[in-house]
Design a protein around this motif. Structure first.
Motif, PDB file in Angstrom:
ATOM      1  N   ASN A  63      74.988  94.100  22.480  1.00  0.00           N
ATOM      2  CA  ASN A  63      75.965  94.712  21.568  1.00  0.00           C
ATOM      3  C   ASN A  63      77.235  95.155  22.287  1.00  0.00           C
ATOM      4  O   ASN A  63      78.340  95.085  21.742  1.00  0.00           O
ATOM      5  CB  ASN A  63      75.330  95.898  20.830  1.00  0.00           C
ATOM      6  N   THR A  64      77.082  95.597  23.552  1.00  0.00           N
ATOM      7  CA  THR A  64      78.252  96.047  24.320  1.00  0.00           C
ATOM      8  C   THR A  64      79.184  94.884  24.619  1.00  0.00           C
ATOM      9  O   THR A  64      80.412  94.974  24.445  1.00  0.00           O
ATOM     10  CB  THR A  64      77.802  96.709  25.637  1.00  0.00           C
ATOM     11  N   ILE A  65      78.612  93.747  25.054  1.00  0.00           N
ATOM     12  CA  ILE A  65      79.425  92.574  25.360  1.00  0.00           C
ATOM     13  C   ILE A  65      80.030  92.001  24.085  1.00  0.00           C
ATOM     14  O   ILE A  65      81.191  91.561  24.070  1.00  0.00           O
ATOM     15  CB  ILE A  65      78.593  91.515  26.123  1.00  0.00           C
ATOM     16  N   LEU A  66      79.260  92.029  22.993  1.00  0.00           N
ATOM     17  CA  LEU A  66      79.775  91.548  21.706  1.00  0.00           C
ATOM     18  C   LEU A  66      80.972  92.393  21.259  1.00  0.00           C
ATOM     19  O   LEU A  66      81.988  91.861  20.779  1.00  0.00           O
ATOM     20  CB  LEU A  66      78.674  91.581  20.648  1.00  0.00           C
ATOM     21  N   ASP A  67      80.877  93.704  21.442  1.00  0.00           N
ATOM     22  CA  ASP A  67      82.006  94.586  21.100  1.00  0.00           C
ATOM     23  C   ASP A  67      83.222  94.285  21.968  1.00  0.00           C
ATOM     24  O   ASP A  67      84.365  94.321  21.495  1.00  0.00           O
ATOM     25  CB  ASP A  67      81.603  96.055  21.263  1.00  0.00           C
ATOM     26  N   THR A  68      82.978  93.987  23.246  1.00  0.00           N
ATOM     27  CA  THR A  68      84.083  93.635  24.152  1.00  0.00           C
ATOM     28  C   THR A  68      84.739  92.335  23.699  1.00  0.00           C
ATOM     29  O   THR A  68      85.965  92.219  23.665  1.00  0.00           O
ATOM     30  CB  THR A  68      83.568  93.494  25.602  1.00  0.00           C
ATOM     31  N   PHE A  69      83.908  91.349  23.329  1.00  0.00           N
ATOM     32  CA  PHE A  69      84.435  90.074  22.832  1.00  0.00           C
ATOM     33  C   PHE A  69      85.253  90.292  21.554  1.00  0.00           C
ATOM     34  O   PHE A  69      86.279  89.627  21.344  1.00  0.00           O
ATOM     35  CB  PHE A  69      83.287  89.097  22.555  1.00  0.00           C
ATOM     36  N   SER A  70      84.817  91.229  20.717  1.00  0.00           N
ATOM     37  CA  SER A  70      85.506  91.481  19.440  1.00  0.00           C
ATOM     38  C   SER A  70      86.887  92.097  19.643  1.00  0.00           C
ATOM     39  O   SER A  70      87.679  92.155  18.703  1.00  0.00           O
ATOM     40  CB  SER A  70      84.650  92.400  18.550  1.00  0.00           C
ATOM     41  N   ARG A  71      87.171  92.576  20.848  1.00  0.00           N
ATOM     42  CA  ARG A  71      88.494  93.151  21.132  1.00  0.00           C
ATOM     43  C   ARG A  71      89.429  92.124  21.780  1.00  0.00           C
ATOM     44  O   ARG A  71      90.528  92.449  22.190  1.00  0.00           O
ATOM     45  CB  ARG A  71      88.358  94.372  22.053  1.00  0.00           C
ATOM     46  N   LEU A  72      88.948  90.883  21.835  1.00  0.00           N
ATOM     47  CA  LEU A  72      89.698  89.815  22.490  1.00  0.00           C
ATOM     48  C   LEU A  72      90.334  88.917  21.431  1.00  0.00           C
ATOM     49  O   LEU A  72      89.659  88.442  20.521  1.00  0.00           O
ATOM     50  CB  LEU A  72      88.722  88.995  23.343  1.00  0.00           C
ATOM     51  N   ASP A  73      91.645  88.699  21.532  1.00  0.00           N
ATOM     52  CA  ASP A  73      92.320  87.836  20.562  1.00  0.00           C
ATOM     53  C   ASP A  73      93.533  87.150  21.212  1.00  0.00           C
ATOM     54  O   ASP A  73      93.758  87.265  22.414  1.00  0.00           O
ATOM     55  CB  ASP A  73      92.722  88.625  19.310  1.00  0.00           C
ATOM     56  N   ASP A  74      94.321  86.453  20.386  1.00  0.00           N
ATOM     57  CA  ASP A  74      95.479  85.699  20.896  1.00  0.00           C
ATOM     58  C   ASP A  74      96.448  86.571  21.686  1.00  0.00           C
ATOM     59  O   ASP A  74      97.061  86.132  22.655  1.00  0.00           O
ATOM     60  CB  ASP A  74      96.249  85.064  19.735  1.00  0.00           C
ATOM     61  N   PHE A  75      96.597  87.828  21.240  1.00  0.00           N
ATOM     62  CA  PHE A  75      97.589  88.707  21.845  1.00  0.00           C
ATOM     63  C   PHE A  75      97.237  89.046  23.295  1.00  0.00           C
ATOM     64  O   PHE A  75      98.134  89.198  24.135  1.00  0.00           O
ATOM     65  CB  PHE A  75      97.745  89.991  21.018  1.00  0.00           C
ATOM     66  N   ASP A  76      95.935  89.168  23.584  1.00  0.00           N
ATOM     67  CA  ASP A  76      95.513  89.405  24.977  1.00  0.00           C
ATOM     68  C   ASP A  76      95.960  88.262  25.876  1.00  0.00           C
ATOM     69  O   ASP A  76      96.465  88.481  26.976  1.00  0.00           O
ATOM     70  CB  ASP A  76      93.975  89.520  25.054  1.00  0.00           C
ATOM     71  N   VAL A  77      95.760  87.048  25.388  1.00  0.00           N
ATOM     72  CA  VAL A  77      96.058  85.855  26.192  1.00  0.00           C
ATOM     73  C   VAL A  77      97.564  85.675  26.365  1.00  0.00           C
ATOM     74  O   VAL A  77      98.050  85.439  27.480  1.00  0.00           O
ATOM     75  CB  VAL A  77      95.408  84.606  25.554  1.00  0.00           C
ATOM     76  N   ILE A  78      98.317  85.786  25.267  1.00  0.00           N
ATOM     77  CA  ILE A  78      99.768  85.604  25.355  1.00  0.00           C
ATOM     78  C   ILE A  78     100.409  86.670  26.250  1.00  0.00           C
ATOM     79  O   ILE A  78     101.270  86.370  27.085  1.00  0.00           O
ATOM     80  CB  ILE A  78     100.409  85.617  23.949  1.00  0.00           C
ATOM     81  N   SER A  79      99.991  87.929  26.099  1.00  0.00           N
ATOM     82  CA  SER A  79     100.583  88.986  26.941  1.00  0.00           C
ATOM     83  C   SER A  79     100.241  88.766  28.408  1.00  0.00           C
ATOM     84  O   SER A  79     101.076  89.005  29.298  1.00  0.00           O
ATOM     85  CB  SER A  79     100.119  90.370  26.479  1.00  0.00           C
ATOM     86  N   ALA A  80      99.024  88.262  28.681  1.00  0.00           N
ATOM     87  CA  ALA A  80      98.628  87.961  30.067  1.00  0.00           C
ATOM     88  C   ALA A  80      99.479  86.818  30.621  1.00  0.00           C
ATOM     89  O   ALA A  80      99.976  86.891  31.753  1.00  0.00           O
ATOM     90  CB  ALA A  80      97.152  87.595  30.120  1.00  0.00           C
ATOM     91  N   ILE A  81      99.667  85.776  29.832  1.00  0.00           N
ATOM     92  CA  ILE A  81     100.459  84.623  30.285  1.00  0.00           C
ATOM     93  C   ILE A  81     101.901  85.039  30.573  1.00  0.00           C
ATOM     94  O   ILE A  81     102.516  84.599  31.559  1.00  0.00           O
ATOM     95  CB  ILE A  81     100.398  83.489  29.231  1.00  0.00           C
ATOM     96  N   LYS A  82     102.450  85.896  29.717  1.00  0.00           N
ATOM     97  CA  LYS A  82     103.820  86.383  29.945  1.00  0.00           C
ATOM     98  C   LYS A  82     103.925  87.119  31.282  1.00  0.00           C
ATOM     99  O   LYS A  82     104.917  86.996  32.005  1.00  0.00           O
ATOM    100  CB  LYS A  82     104.231  87.323  28.804  1.00  0.00           C
ATOM    101  N   GLU A  83     102.878  87.855  31.635  1.00  0.00           N
ATOM    102  CA  GLU A  83     102.860  88.598  32.897  1.00  0.00           C
ATOM    103  C   GLU A  83     102.614  87.664  34.078  1.00  0.00           C
ATOM    104  O   GLU A  83     103.274  87.754  35.112  1.00  0.00           O
ATOM    105  CB  GLU A  83     101.769  89.672  32.823  1.00  0.00           C
ATOM    106  N   TRP A  84     101.670  86.735  33.910  1.00  0.00           N
ATOM    107  CA  TRP A  84     101.248  85.878  35.025  1.00  0.00           C
ATOM    108  C   TRP A  84     102.308  84.855  35.433  1.00  0.00           C
ATOM    109  O   TRP A  84     102.241  84.301  36.534  1.00  0.00           O
ATOM    110  CB  TRP A  84      99.956  85.147  34.668  1.00  0.00           C
ATOM    111  N   GLN A  85     103.299  84.581  34.584  1.00  0.00           N
ATOM    112  CA  GLN A  85     104.332  83.595  34.961  1.00  0.00           C
ATOM    113  C   GLN A  85     105.158  84.070  36.163  1.00  0.00           C
ATOM    114  O   GLN A  85     105.875  83.282  36.776  1.00  0.00           O
ATOM    115  CB  GLN A  85     105.236  83.289  33.768  1.00  0.00           C
ATOM    116  N   TYR A  86     105.020  85.357  36.505  1.00  0.00           N
ATOM    117  CA  TYR A  86     105.735  85.909  37.665  1.00  0.00           C
ATOM    118  C   TYR A  86     104.794  86.190  38.840  1.00  0.00           C
ATOM    119  O   TYR A  86     105.172  86.849  39.792  1.00  0.00           O
ATOM    120  CB  TYR A  86     106.466  87.191  37.268  1.00  0.00           C
ATOM    121  N   HIS A  87     103.554  85.688  38.772  1.00  0.00           N
ATOM    122  CA  HIS A  87     102.576  85.933  39.832  1.00  0.00           C
ATOM    123  C   HIS A  87     102.922  85.136  41.082  1.00  0.00           C
ATOM    124  O   HIS A  87     103.623  84.122  41.030  1.00  0.00           O
ATOM    125  CB  HIS A  87     101.170  85.562  39.337  1.00  0.00           C
TER     126      HIS A  87
END
Length: 410
Positions: free
Chosen positions: A274-298
């Protein structure tokens, strides 16, 4: 204090008004697990090809529920006995059928978690919601798993002519503007019937089925398997693969906590609690796009370049071939890239790669679409049709692709 009115009417651009006629359905839609679907795009990265394709899994799920309601009404009118409890279960099962999708729908399946399909995660969500709602989803889950004795009910949810396909073809065609994918779902629903516990289409609806299958084939080539969409989605999976690789090496990457959790850990289906399922439920497109915007300067060139290419839509060249691309051609392009950038062969593989895409509108080996003829006999649509192209549509078509940066000489 007045109670919330849970019987709602929603406005949908495809069907007009959609009714929520059951308080339990309302509560499921309001649950954070389901509300998350507002932040999961229906067509992944296809908006980079068709700018209007920004609709979500939330739209799609509600549309599926609506046409399930319509289908139940048609079947009842034709004398098929469906209880209120069964109708409710069918609506819940189709409403939740895609609740397990990760960010960008199919684009990142099997990469956020290790070889786990969205169908498996959907079932985990349904089981969890069943606990939360005191067992009220039990019949829906039974139908979804194919464990209910009335076989046609599973066919309404998962088959080659189910509510899922009827909605996504019409909806994706509308939002992308690919008119060839439009289908007459109203006509198809009116032609549905049940014979010997099987879902069938009455013979006079055969041309609507033919149109449905042709539309499906065209939507795959023009939208879902459009070469630019394929290139973008491949890049997205490679971004996550690189990010995971760097994280496993102890390199810290800025991103949301749910995304960081799945990058730091190898999660298989057996690991889900249930804990991992709840963590997965907080994951969406916005997490990925915001990460990509940050990582382009890595500092890591591979990660930064892949992210920059996605953000700025500077996508790689992708060529489709009827024959498999030779390994020698891939090696030649990788060496060319290595000379220009100083990358290692392993890192060059993130930018130059080959693969296959397949399109099969109708699979005769799976459970067929049954046509109910006027004499009461049942026939496979490919045999019943007088259109030779339906037999052709049942043959899988494979194309081979080669991806490489535009700066390289093919």
């Amino acid at each position: 204090m007045s109670e919330i009115n849970k019987l709602k009417i929603l406005n949908d651009p495809i069907y007009g008004f959609i009714s929520i006629t059951n308080p339990l359905v309302y509560d499921l839609i309001q649950h954070p697990y389901f509300q998350r679907l507002r932040r999961i795009s229906q067509m992944g990265m296809t908006y980079l090809v068709y700018p209007g394709a920004h609709h979500t899994r939330f739209h799609h799920a509600l549309g599926c529920m609506h046409i399930m309601q319509k289908t139940v009404a048609v079947l009842r009118f034709k004398g098929v006995d469906i209880s209120d409890e069964e109708e409710n279960a069918l609506c819940i099962a189709i409403l939740l059928h895609d609740i397990g999708h990760g960010p960008f729908s199919h684009a990142m399946e099997h990469s956020i978690v290790e070889n786990v399909s969205h169908e498996s995660i959907s079932l985990l969500f349904m089981d969890r919601l069943n606990e939360i709602f005191d067992g009220q989803l039990s019949l829906a889950i039974k139908i979804f798993r194919g464990q209910y004795h009335r076989k046609f009910m599973l066919q309404l949810i998962s088959s080659q002519l189910d509510m899922d396909r009827m909605d996504y073809l019409k909806r994706d065609s509308f939002y992308s503007g690919v008119a060839e994918g439009n289908i007459n779902s109203e006509r198809l629903i009116q032609m549905l019937n049940v014979q010997d516990d099987m879902l069938v289409i009455e013979e006079k609806g055969i041309y609507s089925v033919e149109k449905f299958l042709v539309a499906r084939r065209l939507m795959y080539w023009q939208a879902y398997l459009h070469k630019t969409s394929v290139a973008a989605e491949l890049m997205l999976t490679k971004v996550l693969k690189r990010a995971k690789q760097l994280t496993q090496q102890g390199i810290s990457l800025e991103c949301s906590r749910p995304l960081k959790f799945f990058m730091e850990n190898h999660i298989s289906l057996e690991d889900f609690d249930n804990t991992i399922l709840d963590t997965f439920s907080r994951l969406d497109d916005f997490d990925v796009i915001s990460a990509i915007k940050e990582w382009q300067y890595h500092d890591d060139y591979v990660l930064a370049e892949l992210c920059r290419m996605i953000i700025n839509r500077d996508l790689p060249k992708i060529k489709l071939h009827a024959q498999k691309v030779s390994k020698e051609e891939v090696v030649r392009l990788r060496l060319q890239l290595m000379e220009r950038t100083g990358l290692t062969e392993k890192d060059a593989a993130y930018f130059v790669y080959r693969g296959t895409i397949k399109n099969q509108a109708y699979n005769k080996k799976e459970e067929p679409i049954h046509i109910l003829k006027k004499d009461g006999t049942i026939e496979d649509v490919a045999e019943a049709s007088d259109q030779l192209n339906l037999k052709a549509l049942s043959k899988p078509v494979t194309k081979y692709y080669l991806c490489y940066p535009k700066s390289l000489n093919f």
